[in-house]
Design a protein around this motif. Structure first.
Motif, PDB file in Angstrom:
ATOM      1  N   LEU A 471       0.817  -1.196   0.000  1.00 43.04           N
ATOM      2  CA  LEU A 471       0.000   0.000   0.000  1.00 43.04           C
ATOM      3  C   LEU A 471       0.859   1.258   0.000  1.00 43.04           C
ATOM      4  O   LEU A 471       0.537   2.244  -0.668  1.00 43.04           O
ATOM      5  CB  LEU A 471      -0.913  -0.026   1.232  1.00 43.04           C
ATOM      6  N   ASP A 472       1.985   1.203   0.744  1.00 47.09           N
ATOM      7  CA  ASP A 472       2.842   2.386   0.841  1.00 47.09           C
ATOM      8  C   ASP A 472       3.321   2.842  -0.529  1.00 47.09           C
ATOM      9  O   ASP A 472       3.395   4.031  -0.824  1.00 47.09           O
ATOM     10  CB  ASP A 472       4.071   2.069   1.703  1.00 47.09           C
ATOM     11  N   ALA A 476       2.794   6.378  -2.403  1.00 49.69           N
ATOM     12  CA  ALA A 476       3.919   7.182  -2.865  1.00 49.69           C
ATOM     13  C   ALA A 476       3.769   7.539  -4.339  1.00 49.69           C
ATOM     14  O   ALA A 476       3.972   8.692  -4.747  1.00 49.69           O
ATOM     15  CB  ALA A 476       5.221   6.410  -2.635  1.00 49.69           C
ATOM     16  N   ILE A 477       3.389   6.557  -5.119  1.00 47.47           N
ATOM     17  CA  ILE A 477       3.225   6.841  -6.547  1.00 47.47           C
ATOM     18  C   ILE A 477       2.070   7.802  -6.757  1.00 47.47           C
ATOM     19  O   ILE A 477       2.134   8.714  -7.595  1.00 47.47           O
ATOM     20  CB  ILE A 477       3.006   5.528  -7.323  1.00 47.47           C
ATOM     21  N   LEU A 478       1.036   7.619  -5.962  1.00 43.83           N
ATOM     22  CA  LEU A 478      -0.099   8.524  -6.063  1.00 43.83           C
ATOM     23  C   LEU A 478       0.349   9.955  -5.789  1.00 43.83           C
ATOM     24  O   LEU A 478      -0.027  10.902  -6.506  1.00 43.83           O
ATOM     25  CB  LEU A 478      -1.182   8.091  -5.065  1.00 43.83           C
ATOM     26  N   SER A 516     -11.171   5.569  -0.961  1.00 42.88           N
ATOM     27  CA  SER A 516     -11.309   5.233  -2.380  1.00 42.88           C
ATOM     28  C   SER A 516     -10.585   3.940  -2.698  1.00 42.88           C
ATOM     29  O   SER A 516     -11.000   3.194  -3.595  1.00 42.88           O
ATOM     30  CB  SER A 516     -10.807   6.384  -3.242  1.00 42.88           C
ATOM     31  N   ILE A 517      -9.508   3.643  -1.963  1.00 41.08           N
ATOM     32  CA  ILE A 517      -8.855   2.343  -2.166  1.00 41.08           C
ATOM     33  C   ILE A 517      -9.807   1.225  -1.783  1.00 41.08           C
ATOM     34  O   ILE A 517      -9.959   0.220  -2.497  1.00 41.08           O
ATOM     35  CB  ILE A 517      -7.554   2.268  -1.351  1.00 41.08           C
ATOM     36  N   MET A 540      -1.040  -5.733   0.896  1.00 41.48           N
ATOM     37  CA  MET A 540      -0.617  -5.824  -0.500  1.00 41.48           C
ATOM     38  C   MET A 540      -1.841  -5.797  -1.409  1.00 41.48           C
ATOM     39  O   MET A 540      -2.868  -6.387  -1.096  1.00 41.48           O
ATOM     40  CB  MET A 540       0.148  -7.133  -0.737  1.00 41.48           C
ATOM     41  N   TYR A 541      -1.677  -5.141  -2.507  1.00 44.89           N
ATOM     42  CA  TYR A 541      -2.771  -5.070  -3.483  1.00 44.89           C
ATOM     43  C   TYR A 541      -2.226  -5.375  -4.864  1.00 44.89           C
ATOM     44  O   TYR A 541      -1.019  -5.313  -5.094  1.00 44.89           O
ATOM     45  CB  TYR A 541      -3.373  -3.660  -3.515  1.00 44.89           C
TER      46      TYR A 541
END
Lengths: 574, 567
Positions: A471-472, A476-478, A516-517, A540-541
């Motif tokens: 998720l982290d 971060a990418i978001l 939203s996730i 984890m996704y």
């Protein structure tokens, strides 16, 4: 003599206990024609078993016994299975294979008594591979059914798979008599289609005032039409069923201009004049075929892959009034389009439910423009599975883009990037220098390995599909994405944010992002791969199956956000 | 079933009559056949004329017959009508004129012959090439075995012995048939219990079936044989059927022994046949086998007890080693072996036996029928001595000696018989050998549709690139790139681009799914909910060599260049 006819004559003359028919194109049609051929023979009792329907041994036994005796369990009768009439006590034939064999004996006695001669029984099983999965213990005795029951019974397997794939291990089953059904020729396909799809539809020239597409006048035209459809479709499929399905879906539309012309003439003619419905001229037919050729290609794409069903497709693609004029080369009398392929009954832009739960609002005019452009078509049904045809993929992603709030769309794009890019590439892709400027980093293209590597070859991620990410990393990418694409201009920036990136930092920590996730996970656009009760480590996704994992769809969504997805993918060839 | 068979006791004339009666003419017939077996001193008239020229039938795919055209036309003009590459027709033999097409009045004969032959094919009798006079050759295993078994069963039925034996032999070597024949020959009709390891997976199922079968057979003959009712009470099997079956459900397996030990008290001797005997040894504690064999062993000859024989049939040679010690010690250790034919000539004879159906003698034989019989016989002889036929038989024999394979080989030629081509041809046999013997993996690969072939070629390329596990996405990408590059060339032929036809992803995916359903593509890992269908890993089941041949045969230049050139 076709192979099926040979099999039928084998059964008629002297049933071989076990026959295996391998038909790779259309086992279903083969089964149907086999059954109908056998039923036309005297004193052969058939039953058709589908391995999909009979998924337990009990169901299988009951269906065979009931099918051979043509017994239909009725609700009033407590859904009792067949039992010999002279016995009051109802025996159970589904307990075990033994009971089934006893049942077959009783059935045989019953049938022989009815027809006054020893009955032949044939059990035709389609999808036998399912039996292997569901009840492997039945398969071996089934192949030896004649030997075990000592009756005149033969078992026919009809499958697209080979016997070698179904065969039980250790040579337990006897080898069948093999029948290979060839991939059908054009004549066979045409015959098959016309016999199985439309032959029963042709009506007698009745007094019905409004002629329908199945008026017998059209029968010769239909034959031409079939060969026309075949010519278009046969490159892509040999299955008579599929070709027939497409032909049946297009036929009413194909004849409609002719019927329209007939109706027009009828209107123009006086009330007591009789207008004959007649075959159109050859030239007209040629124009007709030319006009409908593109729509048949569309039909192939949508019906062969079953994106829609024939009835719906025919309704959507029904030619309008003007088609006749178009075909005749006249100026259109009405402005309606002939091929309403797309649903343009969209709501007005103002009515669009704007982003409700998004923590961010569209900032710049540019973004607003992009968004309004992408909303010219709306479809609020959320497609969870990607329509893979080119035009359909954009519509589905557009629909998705409109159904999801803006921030959620950012999350989706970020998740796609996290799934498809290796973690080690993130710094290069999204990293900034100390000066706050994004370093210009060109996307690395995969290079050919110069020296041969040992071990398994690395398969590009785009072939393997999404990989899980923590998720982290997603957050971060978001953050990087928002920082690049969705930061308010300096005059809009609230006072308290001084440090560059501080605003984005706040945005991505909002509860709304996590919500939203969760929302995406509920929609299965994201899939959580770690168990929910694990506490150590971040969850984890990965992106879910369908739209969220398809490059084309996600890049369309990204485009709506002003992101060029291609630049952010690590190893994108071409 | 059993009453049909009668085997003569002496081996050389071993011909179980298919139809009950056998007359003098029939015997003469069989003598004739035995004489013309190809023994070293065999160069008879038939061999000579058949090797000279073979009348191949010109019509492998016969057309429906027109009755007007089939008047007893001489053979020659008929063959000239259709151009064929087959050798010229055999000069008509001086004795017989055999028409190429069948006159209409013989159509019924052909039909009944087909029927009879197909029936024969399902109950093949191995014709042994064995002469009692030759002492250096061992008698065929099956003849010895059947004598053994017959002796054993006779001991059980006539003298009330307890016997146990194993019939060992490869598939379709005649185990079941032999035991059934032996039972049919017995003077006294025994109670026969047939169990099969394939059905009776555990002892409870087997017990239920034993009870059912005993009940079926014992109760019907109980009244005439044993009038006193006292016996009945002692015997737990002879209760009314539903009770017995219902009761058996609740009987713990521990009581098995007691139940089975009651079998000898039945009014008639009992034979228990255990098919797939090796599977019974897998039952827990082998209690059924133990009970049966213990009962057999402890059987004392006495007036009150009838005999019990336990016969196991199996193909597994080491079955005896699978028996537990206590079971093995109760087993008599008799292992009788059956075998498949040893020589090709036995195959050919078997084929002849099957192909020449015996006519019933009580049937009124019309002249036509006799004529047809003669013609048929000579044609069968020709067929069997044809070089091609012999080659097919020899090849098959070197692969497998399974008689059922022989039957399967012969079915298709028989089915192909029609009034226009009423005789067996070796071409048909060759064709049927292709489909029935060692089957080509995917016989119609070259006829596959264009998208299917594209997928196969893409899979070959993916494998070349080192990806043995394929995903649909990968194949799609390969095809897409290929189509793009092929159509980028600005060359046109006859106004059409020479590039490959475009395939949309939806069509390709549907085709792919069809191929998966046909197991041309096989999943490597189990599909899971979280993996999209385009990313499920597959492996191509078609060998690349087959793909290559198929693409060569399908004749699409585009595909061929793609396959050969690489990506």
């Amino acid at each position: 003599m076709t192979t099926i006819a040979q099999a039928v004559s084998l059964i008629r003359l002297s049933p071989f206990p076990f026959i295996f028919i391998n038909d790779i194109t259309s086992p279903r049609l083969t089964t149907s024609s086999l059954i109908s051929d056998l039923d036309s023979q005297q004193n052969i009792h058939t039953v058709r078993i589908d391995g999909v329907v009979c998924f337990t041994a009990r169901l299988f036994f009951d269906t065979v016994i009931n099918g051979l005796t043509r017994w239909e369990p009725s609700w009033e009768d407590d859904c009792a299975n067949w039992s010999p009439g002279d016995q009051q006590t109802s025996k159970r034939y589904n307990d075990s294979f033994d009971a089934f064999l006893h049942g077959l004996k009783d059935v045989h006695d019953h049938l022989s008594k009815e027809s006054q001669q020893p009955a032949k029984m044939v059990v035709v099983i389609e999808n036998p591979e399912r039996l292997k999965e569901g009840m492997p213990e039945v398969l071996v005795p089934l192949t030896r059914l004649g030997e075990l029951s000592k009756l005149d019974i033969s078992v026919v397997f009809v499958s697209a798979q080979r016997w070698e794939d179904i065969k039980p291990p250790l040579g337990a089953a006897v080898d069948p008599y093999f029948v290979d059904v060839a991939i059908p020729s054009k004549e066979a396909i045409m015959k098959q289609i016309s016999s199985s799809f439309t032959d029963h539809l042709w009506q007698l020239p009745s007094s019905s005032s409004s002629p329908n597409p199945y008026h017998p006048v059209f029968q010769p035209l239909h034959a031409q039409y079939l060969s026309f459809v075949y010519d278009i479709c046969h490159t892509f499929t040999d299955n008579p069923f599929e070709i027939g399905y497409i032909a049946a879906a297009r036929w009413p539309g194909f004849v409609k201009p002719i019927l329209d012309g007939y109706n027009q003439r009828q209107e123009e003619a006086g009330p007591d004049e009789e207008v004959e419905l007649e075959m159109p001229s050859t030239e007209f037919i040629m124009r007709l075929t030319r006009h409908f050729k593109p729509s048949l290609n569309v039909a192939l794409e949508q019906l062969f892959s079953r994106h829609t069903n024939a009835a719906d497709w025919a309704a959507v693609n029904e030619p309008g009034e003007s088609v006749l004029d178009q075909i005749l080369g006249l100026p259109p009398s009405s402005p309606t389009k002939s091929q309403p392929n797309t649903d343009d009954e969209g709501m007005d832009e103002d009515d669009l439910p704007q982003i409700q739960s998004s923590p961010t609002r569209p900032r710049s005019e540019r973004i607003r423009n992009i968004q309004s452009q992408s909303q010219f078509q709306t479809d609020y049904a959320l497609p969870l599975f990607s329509f893979n045809t080119n035009n359909a993929s954009t519509t589905s992603s557009v629909a998705l883009a409109n159904a999801l709030p803006r921030m959620t769309r950012f999350v989706l794009v970020a998740a796609f990037l996290a799934s498809m890019n290796p973690a080690k590439s993130d710094l290069r892709m999204f990293g900034r220098g100390l000066d706050g400027k994004k370093r210009k980093r060109r996307v690395m293209r995969t290079k050919k390995q110069t020296k041969p590597t040992t071990g398994p070859v690395k398969i590009p991620q785009r072939y393997l599909g999404p990989s899980p990410f923590p998720l982290d990393r997603l957050i971060a990418i978001l953050g990087a994405l928002i920082e690049e694409n969705d930061v308010p201009d300096s005059e809009d920036m609230p006072e308290e944010f001084k440090i560059p990136g501080e605003y984005t930092d706040m945005e991505i920590r909002r509860v709304g992002v996590y919500a939203s996730i969760t929302q995406l996970t509920n929609l299965r656009l994201l899939v959580r791969t770690s168990p929910p009760d694990r506490l150590d480590g971040p969850p984890m996704y990965k992106t879910g199956p369908g739209v969220a994992s398809s490059y084309d769809d996600v890049s369309a969504i990204a485009k709506g956000l002003g992101i060029t997805l291609g630049d952010l993918i690590w190893e994108r060839e071409n | 079933m059993g009453t049909k068979r009668k085997t003569a006791p002496t081996p050389p004339r071993h011909r179980p009559a298919k139809r009950v009666t056998r007359s003098t003419t029939d015997n003469g017939d069989s003598d004739d056949q035995l004489d013309c077996l190809p023994t070293p001193s065999r160069p008879t008239r038939r061999v000579q004329f058949s090797t000279s020229a073979l009348p191949l039938d010109p019509l492998p795919h016969p057309s429906p017959v027109k009755p007007s055209a089939v008047q007893k036309s001489p053979k020659k003009p008929n063959q000239l009508q259709t151009p064929s590459l087959s050798p010229p027709p055999r000069p008509a033999s001086p004795t017989k004129k055999i028409p190429g097409t069948l006159p209409p009045h013989l159509h019924d004969c052909l039909d009944s012959y087909k029927r009879a032959i197909l029936q024969n094919l399902q109950t093949p009798d191995i014709a042994h090439e064995y002469n009692e006079d030759e002492e250096d050759v061992d008698a065929p295993a099956n003849l010895l075995a059947s004598q053994h078994v017959a002796d054993l069963l006779r001991g059980t039925t006539e003298r009330g012995e307890g016997n146990s034996c194993l019939l060992l032999g490869p598939r379709s070597s005649g185990k079941t048939r032999m035991i059934e024949q032996c039972i049919a020959q017995l003077s006294q009709e025994p109670i026969v219990v047939r169990l099969s390891g394939w059905i009776h997976h555990n002892d409870r199922l087997a017990m239920r079936e034993i009870a059912y079968q005993l009940n079926q057979q014992a109760s019907s003959t109980l009244l005439p044989d044993v009038p006193d009712i006292a016996d009945e009470d002692e015997n737990p099997f002879i209760v009314s059927e539903p009770e017995a079956l219902a009761g058996l459900d609740s009987i713990p397996t521990a009581h098995l022994h007691a139940l089975i030990s009651c079998i000898p008290t039945l009014p008639r001797p009992t034979i228990v046949i255990l098919d797939a005997f090796d599977l019974f040894t897998l039952h827990p504690r082998q209690s059924l086998l133990y009970s049966l064999l213990d009962t057999v062993q402890s059987l004392r000859q006495g007036a009150e007890n009838k005999g019990l024989a336990v016969v196991g049939l199996t193909t597994r040679m080491d079955t005896i080693n699978m028996l537990e010690k206590r079971v093995k010690s109760r087993f008599s250790g008799r292992m009788i072996r059956t075998a498949t034919p040893r020589k090709v000539i036995e195959w050919v004879n078997t084929a002849r036996e099957m192909l020449i159906p015996r006519t019933q003698d009580d049937q009124m034989e019309v002249e036509d029928e006799l004529a047809f019989k003669e013609m048929w016989k000579s044609r069968v002889e020709e067929f069997l001595s044809d070089n091609k036929t012999i080659r097919v038989f020899e090849e098959t024999f070197s692969i497998t000696r399974d008689i059922r394979t022989l039957s399967r080989l012969l079915i298709q030629p028989i089915l192909a018989l029609t009034p226009t081509s009423p005789w067996l041809t070796s071409n048909q046999l060759e064709k049927s050998a292709v489909t029935q013997r060692i089957r080509p993996q995917y016989p119609y690969l070259h006829n596959f549709s264009y998208p299917s072939l594209c997928l196969l070629i893409a899979s070959v390329h993916a494998e070349n690139a080192g990806y043995p596990a394929l995903t649909f996405e990968m194949l799609y990408e390969y095809i897409r790139i290929r189509i793009r590059t092929s159509s980028s060339a600005p060359i046109q032929l006859n106004g059409r681009s020479i590039g490959m036809v475009k395939i949309s992803k939806g069509v390709l995916l549907s085709t792919f799914e069809n191929l998966v359903a046909a197991r041309v593509f096989v999943t490597v890992a189990a599909p899971s909910l979280t993996i999209g269908k385009e990313f499920v890993k597959y492996r191509c089941a078609v060998h690349r060599q087959d793909v290559k041949q198929a693409v060569e045969r399908c004749g699409q230049t585009n595909l061929r260049t793609w396959l050969n050139k690489g990506n």
